[in-house]
Design an enzyme around this catalytic site. Structure first.
Site, PDB file in Angstrom:
ATOM      1  CE1 TYR A  40     -83.100  25.054  54.866  1.00 27.82           C
ATOM      2  CE2 TYR A  40     -84.678  23.440  55.672  1.00 27.82           C
ATOM      3  CZ  TYR A  40     -84.046  24.670  55.790  1.00 27.82           C
ATOM      4  OH  TYR A  40     -84.352  25.494  56.836  1.00 27.82           O
ATOM      5  CE  LYS A  95     -78.159  50.571  36.603  1.00 29.58           C
ATOM      6  NZ  LYS A  95     -78.020  51.801  37.380  1.00 29.58           N
ATOM      7  CB  ALA A 196     -74.868  71.803  40.528  1.00 30.76           C
TER       8      ALA A 196
END
Length: 759
Positions: A40, A95, A196
Site C-alpha cells: 500500500y 460459477k 426457444a
C-alpha cells in the site's frame, strides 16, 4: 435423502464454517511493515503511475488479467426463474468456484439490481475496468441477447453469456461427432429444436455455422412449432420460423435426424422417437429430468446416439467443458472479444479431443476398460485432464488469427507447459476418487456407526452413492441418531454383541480359529472375540458379507490395527505392510510413506514401501515420481539413514530401472525442480514433478504429514494401509466427517481394484 434433509444440508454447506463458497486470498507477502509499505502506501504509488502512463500496464501490475466477473441480475436463475439478484448470488459464487478449480481463473461475482437493459449495461460498463473478462449469467431472454450484443460492441474485454453459448459450443461439438459417426451429411440433416430460449437460439445459430441448413431446422416452444403465420414472435424466434404446415412437436419429429431438447422433462414419447429417421441423434438436455429418459430411449431405439445433461449417462453435455477453458485462452492472449471464430475453435477442439486416445486416468475415473470414440463417447468427459491444455490453445490461436489478441503467444509448447501447471486448485484428486467410487459402489462396513460423526459420514456416503453402508454398533443408539439427523434409509444395522448375532459370531469364530489355532487361540476365545466390532467387521470382509471396512474413529491406531493384522492376510508377494497418506496441497497431490506402520524400516523395507506406494499412486491414474528424502543429498553424509537409503535406491535402480525414483535428497531439492536441476543434473528426477516422498523412518513421515495437514491446511486421505489382501482401512482417531467420506471412497475404489485383479 429426504427433501427436508437435502435442504438442510445445502443450507449448512453454504453457511458453515463461514458463509459463501469463495474468498479473496492475498498473493503477496504481508507479514512485515516493509511488505505493507510496498503493498500500500507509499509503494503502491509506483505501479499507479506506470499504469497512468500506459493503461496496458494494469495487466502487468494487477490481477486484472486473470480476473473474470460473473454477473447476473437474477432474472432467469437455473430452473428457479426471476428470483432477484441477492437470491442469485449462491449460483454466481458456484460459477466462480468452477472457474477456479477447472482453469485457475479468479472471479468476483457481481449481482446487479437492474432489470432495465440500459441500466444493466451502464452498470457493467462502469465496473469493467476491474476485470479481464465478463461472464454473463442467468439473465432472461430476450434481454440477454441485447445485453450481450451491446457489451461486446462497447467493451474491449471478452464478454460471453454462458447460458447461450456454453451449451451451444458443447452440443455443437457433440453434434459434429454424432453426424460423423452416422455418416450423414450435415447440410441435409433435419433438426428439431424444442425450446426457444437463449440457449436454444444460440445453439441453433452455432449449428448453422457448423453447416446445418436453416431450411432443415424446425423450432418449437411451449405453444408448438414456431411458424411464420404466428403473431407476436420475438425477433429471435422469427429468425427460425418455418413455412411448413405443422403445429406439434410430434409432427415435427417425424423423419427428423436430430432432436435438440432445451425445454422440460418427459415430453418426448417412445412413439415420437420411433418416428425419427435411421440412426437418430437425440440430445435431451433438460436437467435434471431429460426430455426422454435415457434408459427408455436406448431401449426404444437401438440405433440411437443419445446425450443428456446428466453425469450418470454417457455423452454429458456439460458447460464446464467450455467456459473455463474459453476464458482461459481469451485471457492469456488478452482478447478484446470472444468472437465466432473462437467459439467455433472450441467446437472443433472439443470434437477432436473426443477422437484422441483417452488417458488411462480418465478410464479409471469413469470405470471404463477403454473409452474410445463412438456412439457412447462423442464428447470428452469433464474430468479429462487434457482439457486445460488442449482447449485454451485453440481459443488463443483463433483469437490471434482473427486479429482480436493484444498479447499473441509465440512459444506454444511453453504455453502448454504453463497450462499443465494450472492443475486447478480444489481437490481434483478427491473429486476424481468420489466419481470413480460412484461408478461401482460396494458394501462398506462402518464399524463405529453409533458415533454421530461416523453416522453422518455414512449418511453422506449413502446419499452420494459412494458406497452401500453397513452399520455396526449399538442398534438402539444408531436408530436414535439416524432419526436425529434425518437419515432415512433401509440399511443393514448389526450389533455384534446381541443374541441375534450368535449364529454369525459362532460362524466367524470358527473361521478365525482355524487360521489362529496354532497361534495360541482357542475356539472359545475366537468366538468371544467376535463380540468386538473390529474383529466382527473384519470377518465380514473376510467371508464376503461385505466388500470393505473403515474403522478407527474412536480408538487409538495401535489398538485398531492389531485385530486387522490378525484377521486380514497380506497380499500376494507382500512380506511387510506399510501406510501412505495422500496430501492435497496447493502445489498438487503429494503421497507420503510410511506414515504409521514401520518405525525404522530397513533398506529392503524401503524398497517394498516404495513399490507399494507406487502402486497406490497408480490407482489414481498418475505416474509415480518418487524421492527418498533425508537430511542429506546423494551421499553427503555417512549416517546410517543415508546408507540404507542409498542401498535401497541402488537396488531399485539395478533391478527396476523403469521405476522413477532417486535419493537420498533433502525435501527442498526433491520438491524444487530448478534447485535439483542446477545442483544434481544427473538425477533421474530431473524434468519430472515429484509426487511421492518416501521417508527413512516413521518419525519423520508422521510429523511431516501432520504438519502439512495442520499448518498448510492440506487435505489428507489416509493413512492408507498398503499390502493387505482385503480393502480394510483405518481412520485417524477423531477423523472429521470429510476425512471419513474420503476414506470410504478410497476403500470402495480399493475394493473395485481387488475385484478386477481377482477375476
Amino acid at each position: 435423502m429426504s427433501n427436508s434433509r437435502k435442504r438442510h444440508e445445502a443450507l449448512l454447506y453454504h453457511a458453515k464454517p463461514k458463509p459463501g463458497k469463495i474468498a479473496v486470498i492475498p498473493t503477496k507477502k504481508y507479514a512485515t511493515q516493509h511488505d505493507l509499505t510496498l503493498a500500500y502506501s507509499p509503494g503502491v504509488a509506483e505501479p499507479c503511475l506506470e499504469i497512468e502512463k500506459d493503461r496496458n500496464n494494469v495487466y502487468k501490475y494487477t490481477s486484472k488479467g486473470n480476473l473474470v466477473a460473473v454477473i447476473s441480475n437474477g432474472t432467469a436463475v437455473l430452473g428457479l426463474g426471476d428470483i432477484g439478484p441477492e437470491a442469485s448470488k449462491p449460483v454466481m459464487e458456484g460459477k466462480g468456484l468452477l472457474f477456479k478449480i477447472f482453469a485457475d481463473i479468479d472471479v468476483f461475482d457481481i449481482e446487479v439490481d437492474a432489470t432495465d437493459v440500459d441500466k444493466f449495461i451502464e452498470t457493467v460498463k462502469a465496473i469493467s475496468p476491474t476485470f479481464g473478462g465478463i461472464n454473463l449469467e442467468d439473465i432472461k431472454a430476450p434481454e440477454a441477447f441485447e445485453i450481450e450484443r451491446r457489451l461486446k460492441e462497447e467493451l474491449d474485454i471478452p464478454v460471453m453469456h454462458d447460458d447461450q453459448h456454453g451449451t451451444a459450443i458443447i452440443s455443437a461439438a457433440a453434434l459434429k461427432n454424432a453426424i460423423e459417426i452416422t455418416n450423414k451429411d450435415i447440410s441435409k440433416v433435419k433438426i428439431v429444436v424444442n425450446g426457444a430460449g437463449a440457449a436454444a437460439i444460440s445453439c441453433t445459430r452455432l449449428y448453422l455455422e457448423l453447416g446445418v441448413e436453416r431450411k432443415n431446422v424446425i423450432m418449437c416452444d411451449s405453444k408448438g412449432v414456431i411458424r411464420k403465420k404466428r403473431t407476436n414472435l420475438t425477433s429471435q424466434k422469427a429468425e427460425f420460423a418455418t413455412d411448413l404446415e405443422i403445429d406439434t412437436l410430434e409432427e415435427a419429429m417425424h423423419d427428423a435426424d436430430v432432436f435438440i431438447g432445451l425445454s422440460k422433462g418427459n415430453i418426448v414419447t417412445p412413439e415420437m422417437l420411433l418416428s425419427m429417421a435411421n440412426d437418430p441423434i437425440v440430445f435431451a438436455m433438460a436437467n435434471p429430468v431429460p426430455e426422454i429418459d435415457y434408459d427408455l430411449a436406448i431401449k426404444t431405439r437401438k440405433d440411437i446416439i443419445m446425450a443428456t445433461g446428466r453425469s450418470d449417462h454417457p455423452n454429458q453435455v456439460n458447460n464446464v467443458l467450455g467456459f473455463p477453458f474459453i476464458f482461459r485462452g481469451a485471457l492469456d492472449v488478452r482478447a478484446t472479444i470472444i468472437n465466432e471464430e473462437m467459439k467455433m475453435a472450441a467446437v472443433h477442439a472439443l470434437a477432436d479431443l473426443a477422437k484422441k486416445s483417452v488417458p488411462e486416468q480418465v478410464n479409471i475415473v469413469y470405470d471404463e476398460v477403454s473409452l474410445s470414440f463412438g456412439r457412447e463417447y462423442i464428447i470428452p468427459k469433464p474430468f479429462d485432464p487434457r482439457l486445460i491444455y488442449e482447449i485454451p490453445p485453440a481459443i488463443a490461436k483463433a483469437a490471434i488469427e482473427s486479429g482480436v489478441a493484444l498479447q499473441p503467444i509465440s512459444d506454444w509448447e511453453a504455453y502448454r507447459e504453463e497450462l499443465m501447471e494450472r492443475s486447478g486448485s480444489g481437490s481434483k484428486e478427491i473429486r476424481i476418487l468420489h466419481n470413480r467410487a460412484k461408478n461401482n459402489p460396494k458394501k462398506l462396513v462402518f464399524a463405529e456407526a453409533d458415533h454421530l460423526d461416523v453416522l453422518k459420514a455414512a449418511q453422506r456416503v449413502y446419499d452420494e452413492k459412494i458406497a452401500k453402508p453397513i452399520l455396526l454398533g449399538r442398534k438402539e443408539v444408531i436408530l436414535e441418531l439416524m432419526e436425529e439427523i434425518g437419515f432415512d434409509a433401509d440399511l443393514l444395522i448389526i450389533d455384534p454383541k446381541t443374541d441375534e448375532e450368535t449364529e454369525r459370531r459362532d460362524r466367524f469364530g470358527e473361521v478365525y480359529w482355524k487360521n489362529r489355532q496354532r497361534k495360541g487361540r482357542t475356539l472359545t476365545e475366537a468366538k468371544k472375540l467376535m463380540r468386538e466390532r473390529n474383529y466382527f467387521a473384519a470377518m465380514m470382509v473376510n467371508v464376503g458379507e461385505a466388500d470393505a471396512l473403515i474403522t478407527g474413529y474412536s480408538r487409538p491406531y495401535p489398538s485398531v490395527v492389531r485385530p486387522i493384522l490378525e484377521l486380514i492376510e497380506k497380499d500376494k508377494g507382500i512380506t511387510k505392510i506399510a501406510a501412505s497418506n495422500l496430501m492435497i496441497t496447493k502445489q498438487g497431490p503429494l503421497f507420503l510413506a510410511d506414515t504409521t506402520i514401520n518405525i525404522n524400516p530397513s533398506a529392503k523395507d524401503l524398497v517394498k514401501i516404495s513399490q507399494m506406494t507406487a502402486n497406490f499412486v497408480k490407482m489414481f491414474g498418475m505416474k509415480p515420481n518418487m524421492a527418498m528424502v533425508s537430511f542429506s543429498n546423494f551421499g553427503s553424509s555417512n549416517s546410517e539413514t543415508s546408507k540404507k537409503i542409498n542401498e535401497a535406491i541402488g537396488y531399485l535402480h539395478r533391478h527396476f530401472p523403469d521405476t522413477v525414483i532417486d535419493g537420498e535428497l533433502q525435501a527442498d531439492f526433491a520438491l524444487n525442480p530448478e534447485m535439483l536441476a542446477k545442483e544434481f543434473p544427473f538425477s533421474k528426477l530431473n524434468g519430472k514433478k515429484v509426487n511421492v516422498l518416501i521417508f527413512p523412518n516413521l518419525e519423520s513421515a508422521n510429523i511431516t504429514y501432520k504438519l502439512l495437514k495442520e499448518v498448510n491446511e492440506a487435505e489428507s486421505i489416509g493413512p492408507v494401509i498398503l499390502g493387505l489382501s482385503k480393502p480394510v482401512h483405518i481412520l485417524q482417531l477423531g477423523a472429521s466427517v470429510d476425512e471419513m467420506v474420503n476414506m470410504a471412497a478410497l476403500a470402495v475404489v480399493d475394493a473395485q481394484e481387488k475385484e478386477k485383479r481377482n477375476k
